[in-house]
Scaffold this motif. Structure first.
Motif, PDB file in Angstrom:
ATOM      1  N   GLU A  24      25.648  36.819  72.977  1.00 23.59           N
ATOM      2  CA  GLU A  24      25.290  35.416  72.761  1.00 23.59           C
ATOM      3  C   GLU A  24      23.858  35.323  72.309  1.00 23.59           C
ATOM      4  O   GLU A  24      22.987  36.021  72.827  1.00 23.59           O
ATOM      5  CB  GLU A  24      25.461  34.620  74.063  1.00 23.59           C
ATOM      6  CG  GLU A  24      25.068  33.158  73.918  1.00 23.59           C
ATOM      7  CD  GLU A  24      25.446  32.294  75.111  1.00 23.59           C
ATOM      8  OE1 GLU A  24      25.482  32.834  76.252  1.00 23.59           O
ATOM      9  OE2 GLU A  24      25.692  31.106  74.906  1.00 23.59           O
ATOM     10  N   ASN A  25      23.613  34.496  71.325  1.00 25.81           N
ATOM     11  CA  ASN A  25      22.247  34.077  71.020  1.00 25.81           C
ATOM     12  C   ASN A  25      22.287  32.601  70.619  1.00 25.81           C
ATOM     13  O   ASN A  25      23.294  31.929  70.863  1.00 25.81           O
ATOM     14  CB  ASN A  25      21.585  35.001  69.975  1.00 25.81           C
ATOM     15  CG  ASN A  25      22.222  34.924  68.598  1.00 25.81           C
ATOM     16  OD1 ASN A  25      22.985  33.995  68.305  1.00 25.81           O
ATOM     17  ND2 ASN A  25      21.916  35.884  67.752  1.00 25.81           N
ATOM     18  N   GLU A  26      21.204  32.098  70.021  1.00 25.22           N
ATOM     19  CA  GLU A  26      21.164  30.644  69.755  1.00 25.22           C
ATOM     20  C   GLU A  26      22.177  30.214  68.689  1.00 25.22           C
ATOM     21  O   GLU A  26      22.607  29.066  68.665  1.00 25.22           O
ATOM     22  CB  GLU A  26      19.736  30.192  69.404  1.00 25.22           C
ATOM     23  CG  GLU A  26      19.197  30.558  68.030  1.00 25.22           C
ATOM     24  CD  GLU A  26      18.817  32.041  67.893  1.00 25.22           C
ATOM     25  OE1 GLU A  26      18.510  32.450  66.754  1.00 25.22           O
ATOM     26  OE2 GLU A  26      18.834  32.792  68.903  1.00 25.22           O
ATOM     27  N   LYS A  27      22.599  31.176  67.864  1.00 22.33           N
ATOM     28  CA  LYS A  27      23.498  30.808  66.754  1.00 22.33           C
ATOM     29  C   LYS A  27      24.966  31.099  67.012  1.00 22.33           C
ATOM     30  O   LYS A  27      25.836  30.350  66.573  1.00 22.33           O
ATOM     31  CB  LYS A  27      23.088  31.604  65.499  1.00 22.33           C
ATOM     32  CG  LYS A  27      21.854  31.111  64.776  1.00 22.33           C
ATOM     33  CD  LYS A  27      21.873  31.687  63.342  1.00 22.33           C
ATOM     34  CE  LYS A  27      20.722  31.185  62.511  1.00 22.33           C
ATOM     35  NZ  LYS A  27      19.461  31.842  62.875  1.00 22.33           N
TER      36      LYS A  27
ATOM     37  N   GLU B 238      24.926  35.793  60.332  1.00 18.74           N
ATOM     38  CA  GLU B 238      24.677  36.220  61.721  1.00 18.74           C
ATOM     39  C   GLU B 238      25.974  36.723  62.367  1.00 18.74           C
ATOM     40  O   GLU B 238      25.952  37.707  63.118  1.00 18.74           O
ATOM     41  CB  GLU B 238      24.067  35.043  62.506  1.00 18.74           C
ATOM     42  CG  GLU B 238      23.704  35.336  63.937  1.00 18.74           C
ATOM     43  CD  GLU B 238      22.621  36.419  64.125  1.00 18.74           C
ATOM     44  OE1 GLU B 238      22.067  36.931  63.136  1.00 18.74           O
ATOM     45  OE2 GLU B 238      22.368  36.754  65.290  1.00 18.74           O
TER      46      GLU B 238
END
Ligand code: 5GP
Ligand code: ZN
Length: 114
Positions: free
Chosen positions: A21-24, A63
């Protein structure tokens, strides 16, 4: 989108096995795996399908590909091979209306798909 399964997974309202998981983006194991590795990589923003992505949304697609490559490495299928697919629309078999990429590998995959 309150009634979207994948938005609900992002919001942790539905449990899933999250691998990245990341912000995108978010990546989690498919509930009905079709191969030893079957991971879904999704943008956190709700976009219905590939064809409704706008030019502004495209960085998140890049991404998703980056994260897919990273997870393929982690799953040990980087060298043997893997497939990254997105079904767009009913005839392609799309059943969840939130853009997602399937990362499949760990066995020999047939081509062309049925
Ligand atoms: P599509 O058919 O739209 O290309 O792919 C949707 C995928 O989402 C399917 O492979 C299906 O197994 C998976 N899926 C549907 N609902 C859930 C769920 O609640 N949790 C998880 N982890 N996967 C799901
Ligand atoms: Zn959604």
């Amino acid at each position: 989108m309150a009634n979207c399964i994948f938005c609900r997974i992002v919001a942790r309202q539905i449990p899933s096995t999250i691998l990245f998981e990341n912000e995108k983006v978010l990546a989690f194991r498919d509930a009905h795996p079709q191969a030893p590795t079957h991971i879904l990589i999704i943008p956190k923003i709700h976009v219905e399908r590939l064809s409704t992505l706008t030019p502004d949304d495209l960085p998140v697609v890049g991404e998703c590909v980056r994260v897919a490559n990273l997870l393929a490495e982690q799953e040990g299928i980087s060298k043997t091979g893997y497939r990254l697919v997105a079904n767009c629309g009913e005839e392609a078999g799309q059943s969840v209306w939130h853009v997602h990429f399937h990362l499949l590998g760990g066995r020999r995959l047939g081509w062309p798909p049925g």
